[in-house]
Design a protein around this motif. Structure first.
Motif, PDB file in Angstrom:
ATOM      1  N   GLU A  44       3.621   9.589  -0.585  1.00 24.68           N
ATOM      2  CA  GLU A  44       4.157  10.944  -0.497  1.00 24.68           C
ATOM      3  C   GLU A  44       3.085  11.889   0.024  1.00 24.68           C
ATOM      4  OE1 GLU A  44       5.347  12.314  -4.352  1.00 24.68           O
ATOM      5  OE2 GLU A  44       3.332  12.186  -5.172  1.00 24.68           O
ATOM      6  N   GLY A  46       0.835  14.887  -0.490  1.00 21.78           N
ATOM      7  CA  GLY A  46       0.273  15.570  -1.655  1.00 21.78           C
ATOM      8  C   GLY A  46      -0.078  16.991  -1.315  1.00 21.78           C
ATOM      9  N   ARG A  85      -0.763  10.398  -0.438  1.00 12.49           N
ATOM     10  CA  ARG A  85      -1.206   9.682  -1.636  1.00 12.49           C
ATOM     11  C   ARG A  85      -0.193   8.614  -2.017  1.00 12.49           C
ATOM     12  NH1 ARG A  85      -0.437  15.005  -5.171  1.00 12.49           N
ATOM     13  NH2 ARG A  85       1.830  14.988  -5.332  1.00 12.49           N
ATOM     14  N   LYS A  87       2.082   7.023  -4.648  1.00 10.94           N
ATOM     15  CA  LYS A  87       2.766   7.576  -5.821  1.00 10.94           C
ATOM     16  C   LYS A  87       2.284   6.947  -7.126  1.00 10.94           C
ATOM     17  CE  LYS A  87       7.089   8.741  -3.521  1.00 10.94           C
ATOM     18  NZ  LYS A  87       8.527   8.438  -3.471  1.00 10.94           N
ATOM     19  N   SER A  89      -0.543   5.616  -7.705  1.00  5.91           N
ATOM     20  CA  SER A  89      -1.982   5.817  -7.888  1.00  5.91           C
ATOM     21  C   SER A  89      -2.395   7.092  -7.152  1.00  5.91           C
ATOM     22  CB  SER A  89      -2.741   4.607  -7.334  1.00  5.91           C
ATOM     23  OG  SER A  89      -4.119   4.786  -7.468  1.00  5.91           O
ATOM     24  N   PRO A  90      -2.050   8.267  -7.701  1.00  5.64           N
ATOM     25  CA  PRO A  90      -2.239   9.545  -6.999  1.00  5.64           C
ATOM     26  C   PRO A  90      -3.667   9.866  -6.575  1.00  5.64           C
ATOM     27  CG  PRO A  90      -0.947   9.858  -8.995  1.00  5.64           C
ATOM     28  CD  PRO A  90      -1.424   8.444  -9.001  1.00  5.64           C
ATOM     29  N   THR A  91      -4.654   9.156  -7.126  1.00  2.76           N
ATOM     30  CA  THR A  91      -6.035   9.415  -6.705  1.00  2.76           C
ATOM     31  C   THR A  91      -6.403   8.608  -5.462  1.00  2.76           C
ATOM     32  OG1 THR A  91      -6.876   7.739  -8.233  1.00  2.76           O
ATOM     33  CG2 THR A  91      -6.799  10.030  -9.031  1.00  2.76           C
ATOM     34  N   THR A  93      -5.968   8.360  -1.845  1.00  2.00           N
ATOM     35  CA  THR A  93      -5.480   9.312  -0.844  1.00  2.00           C
ATOM     36  C   THR A  93      -6.122   9.107   0.526  1.00  2.00           C
ATOM     37  OG1 THR A  93      -7.201  10.930  -1.335  1.00  2.00           O
ATOM     38  CG2 THR A  93      -5.169  11.084  -2.622  1.00  2.00           C
TER      39      THR A  93
END
Length: 107
Positions: A44, A46, A85, A87, A89-91, A93
């Motif tokens: 997605e 971010g 990012r 989804k 694992s949002p960190t 990127t």
């Protein structure tokens, strides 16, 4: 065109204002929507620079670029960026940056 409120897609459009109107930015109903691209379901959009909505117009064959915030813009932005990012694992990127010369970099 990128919009933080639709984090799984972006719009490819044709700027129809003509020469001299490069700073008009995206105008719904005036410009031609070419295609809305949907990102892979695991990814997605971010963070989006300069607020949450901007557009970039490239004008071939010349190397002219217009980066506008929120539709019509009296002044052009010098660069914009967005972060993609994962989804789950949002960190994890990647940041995509586009500058006023049309250079696109991915970090």
């Amino acid at each position: 065109q990128f919009n933080e409120s639709t984090p799984t897609s972006y719009l490819l459009y044709a700027q129809c204002g003509g020469v001299g109107n490069e700073g008009d930015g995206y105008s719904n109903g005036h410009d031609k929507n070419i295609e809305t691209f949907t990102l892979d379901s695991a990814i997605e959009i971010g963070d989006v620079s300069d607020g949450n909505r901007w557009s970039v117009a490239f004008f071939p064959p010349d190397s002219r670029v217009a980066i506008c915030k929120n539709g019509p813009c009296p002044s052009l932005l010098s660069s914009v960026s967005l972060t993609l990012r994962i989804k789950s694992s949002p960190t994890t990127t990647k940041t995509i940056t586009i500058n006023e010369k049309g250079t696109i970099s991915i970090d």
